[in-house]
Design an enzyme around this catalytic site. Structure first.
Site, PDB file in Angstrom:
ATOM      1  N   LYS A  40      10.136   0.474  -0.740  1.00  0.00           N
ATOM      2  CA  LYS A  40      10.481   1.131  -1.222  1.00  0.00           C
ATOM      3  C   LYS A  40       9.111   2.089  -2.028  1.00  0.00           C
ATOM      4  O   LYS A  40       8.344   1.094  -2.291  1.00  0.00           O
ATOM      5  CB  LYS A  40      11.581   0.740  -2.140  1.00  0.00           C
ATOM      6  CG  LYS A  40      11.934   2.186  -3.586  1.00  0.00           C
ATOM      7  CD  LYS A  40      13.435   1.312  -3.795  1.00  0.00           C
ATOM      8  CE  LYS A  40      14.393   2.599  -4.652  1.00  0.00           C
ATOM      9  NZ  LYS A  40      13.710   4.224  -4.217  1.00  0.00           N
ATOM     10  N   GLY A  45       5.861  -5.367  -4.132  1.00  0.00           N
ATOM     11  CA  GLY A  45       5.725  -5.697  -2.617  1.00  0.00           C
ATOM     12  C   GLY A  45       4.658  -4.372  -2.207  1.00  0.00           C
ATOM     13  O   GLY A  45       3.653  -4.608  -1.720  1.00  0.00           O
ATOM     14  N   CYS A  46       6.027  -3.614  -1.938  1.00  0.00           N
ATOM     15  CA  CYS A  46       5.321  -1.865  -1.268  1.00  0.00           C
ATOM     16  C   CYS A  46       4.100  -1.448  -1.233  1.00  0.00           C
ATOM     17  O   CYS A  46       3.450  -1.244  -1.160  1.00  0.00           O
ATOM     18  CB  CYS A  46       6.516  -1.197  -1.237  1.00  0.00           C
ATOM     19  SG  CYS A  46       7.716  -1.832  -0.750  1.00  0.00           S
ATOM     20  N   THR A  47       3.702  -1.669  -3.196  1.00  0.00           N
ATOM     21  CA  THR A  47       2.708  -1.288  -3.850  1.00  0.00           C
ATOM     22  C   THR A  47       1.219  -2.003  -3.179  1.00  0.00           C
ATOM     23  O   THR A  47       0.339  -1.546  -3.312  1.00  0.00           O
ATOM     24  CB  THR A  47       2.772  -1.307  -5.610  1.00  0.00           C
ATOM     25  OG1 THR A  47       3.766  -0.284  -5.802  1.00  0.00           O
ATOM     26  CG2 THR A  47       0.681  -1.042  -6.610  1.00  0.00           C
ATOM     27  N   ALA A  50       0.451  -0.772  -0.319  1.00  0.00           N
ATOM     28  CA  ALA A  50       0.161   0.537  -0.112  1.00  0.00           C
ATOM     29  C   ALA A  50      -1.457   0.311  -0.606  1.00  0.00           C
ATOM     30  O   ALA A  50      -2.712   1.099   0.381  1.00  0.00           O
ATOM     31  CB  ALA A  50       0.405   0.899  -0.492  1.00  0.00           C
TER      32      ALA A  50
END
Length: 154
Positions: A40, A45-47, A50
């Site tokens: 998401k 974590g995704c940030t 990325a």
């Protein structure tokens, strides 16, 4: 059925942040593709993942690779996420989970969309798969190591 190392990638059509549709195979041919599926936009974590790909992006490019992120967030969400963190690579929207299903990306505990990275050579063959929900940096490090070994062998 999950894609394995040595398999050709399925051709799926996804949306860019501007709402255009693109075929995954349109990215193949000239560059190695590092395709990473993440749960998401704009979550911790995704940030982190990325931004790790962002910080290594020129190294990937210099090694002959293109980075592409995929989640089921909307094109608008991707655009905001990319702008907020100055992400230089493409994020594709898989709203119907078509790509996740085609690649066989597993979910974690049956609930959370999986975090899996595929390194795909210029012929569209999967050369490496890294699957870890929590080792964000591992996705970047493992992918870069494989990309560099593929370009060294070329």
């Amino acid at each position: 059925m999950a894609i394995k190392v040595g398999n050709s990638v399925p051709d799926v059509t996804l949306q860019t942040p501007t709402g255009e549709t693109v075929s995954l195979k349109s990215f193949l041919g000239e560059k190695i593709v590092v395709l990473y599926f993440y749960p998401k936009d704009d979550t911790p974590g995704c940030t982190k993942e990325a931004c790790g790909f962002r910080d290594s992006y020129t190294v990937f490019q210099d090694a002959g690779a293109e980075v592409i992120g995929v989640s089921n967030d909307t094109p608008n969400s991707h655009q905001q996420f990319a702008n907020k963190y100055q992400l230089p690579f493409t994020l594709l929207s898989d709203g119907a989970n078509q790509a996740r299903k085609a690649f066989g990306v597993p979910s974690t505990l049956g609930l959370l969309p999986g975090r899996v990275t595929y390194v795909i050579d210029t012929d569209g063959v999967v050369r490496h798969i890294f699957n870890s929900q929590l080792n964000f940096q591992g996705h970047i490090d493992e992918s870069l190591k494989i990309v560099q070994s593929l370009t060294k062998d070329a």
